[in-house]
Write a protein that holds these residues in place. Structure first.
Motif, short mmCIF file in Angstrom:
data_model
loop_
_atom_site.label_atom_id
_atom_site.label_comp_id
_atom_site.label_asym_id
_atom_site.label_seq_id
_atom_site.Cartn_x
_atom_site.Cartn_y
_atom_site.Cartn_z
N GLU A 51 0.84 -1.20 0.00
CA GLU A 51 0.00 0.00 0.00
C GLU A 51 0.87 1.26 0.00
O GLU A 51 0.56 2.23 -0.69
N ARG A 52 1.95 1.22 0.78
CA ARG A 52 2.86 2.37 0.82
C ARG A 52 3.55 2.58 -0.53
O ARG A 52 3.74 3.72 -0.96
N GLN A 53 3.90 1.48 -1.19
CA GLN A 53 4.57 1.58 -2.48
C GLN A 53 3.63 2.17 -3.53
O GLN A 53 4.05 2.93 -4.40
N TYR A 54 2.35 1.82 -3.46
CA TYR A 54 1.36 2.40 -4.38
C TYR A 54 1.29 3.92 -4.19
O TYR A 54 1.21 4.69 -5.17
N LYS A 55 1.29 4.36 -2.94
CA LYS A 55 1.23 5.79 -2.65
C LYS A 55 2.48 6.50 -3.16
O LYS A 55 2.39 7.61 -3.72
#
Length: 216
Positions: A51-55
């Motif tokens: 999820e952090r990488q998507y952001k």
């Protein structure tokens, strides 16, 4: 990032059958339950990283788009200033254009790396989810085996005690006799109640006929 992912992958991808086959493991189901809980935690960690990488990807894309727009804007302004004879403004705009173009190159590279890392995390996350699902299926299989084993053990114990232990045999016989008497009593009460209801109905019907005769 790579080392962390490899550590998590190695933890989750360990051969569960090897763990269960250890000689010192007296309770494989308890071990598997613990292992499933640990893998669930590790899978949640990777999910958060994903999820952090998507952001981060979205932020890099946004910054890259802004930098490209500013580089194009300063290029256009530099040309306008140069045609107008404003050399100082033209030089400033060209300097700004160079900064933004450098930023574009840097952000494009960062975005490329982020997308590559994102694909790696996605692949590992899916592998972990499948492995976790397989372990939960194995968990249910072991639970079913454990249940049936306990059931057979309990039934065999009861049957063996009934056959071997005289005291238990007498207790079983006494219980069977009690159940037989209870059943007989219930049947008798039911019969009496049924007969009482039939007699009451018959009596009521007879009284009704007598009343009808008097009325006539």
């Amino acid at each position: 990032m790579t080392n962390l992912l490899e550590r998590i992958k190695n933890t989750v991808m360990a051969d569960i059958n090897h763990l269960l086959d250890k000689k010192e493991d007296k309770n494989p189901l308890a071990l598997l339950n613990q292992y499933v809980r640990e893998c669930e935690k590790e899978t949640d960690k990777v999910k958060k990283l994903l999820e952090r990488q998507y952001k981060l990807k979205e932020e890099f894309s946004k910054e890259l788009h802004q930098a490209e727009e500013m580089a194009e804007k300063r290029k256009r302004q530099a040309e306008v200033a140069s045609k107008a004879g404003e050399e100082e403004l033209s030089a400033y705009a060209q300097q700004e254009q160079a900064h933004f173009e450098e930023r574009v190159v840097r952000l494009a590279e960062s975005l490329k790396n982020t997308e590559q890392q994102l694909r790696e995390i996605e692949t590992k996350y899916m592998d972990m989810k499948h492995k976790l699902k397989d372990m939960k299926i194995r968990q249910m299989e072991l639970m079913a085996k454990e249940n049936i084993t306990k059931a057979h053990h309990t039934m065999n114990k009861v049957l063996e005690e009934k056959q071997v232990n005289p005291t238990n045999q007498a207790r079983f016989n006494e219980m069977e006799q009690y159940i037989d008497k209870l059943e007989e009593k219930i049947n008798t009460e039911y019969f009496k109640q049924t007969m009482d209801e039939k007699l009451a109905a018959l009596e009521k019907n007879q009284l009704k006929k007598e009343d009808d005769s008097i009325s006539l």
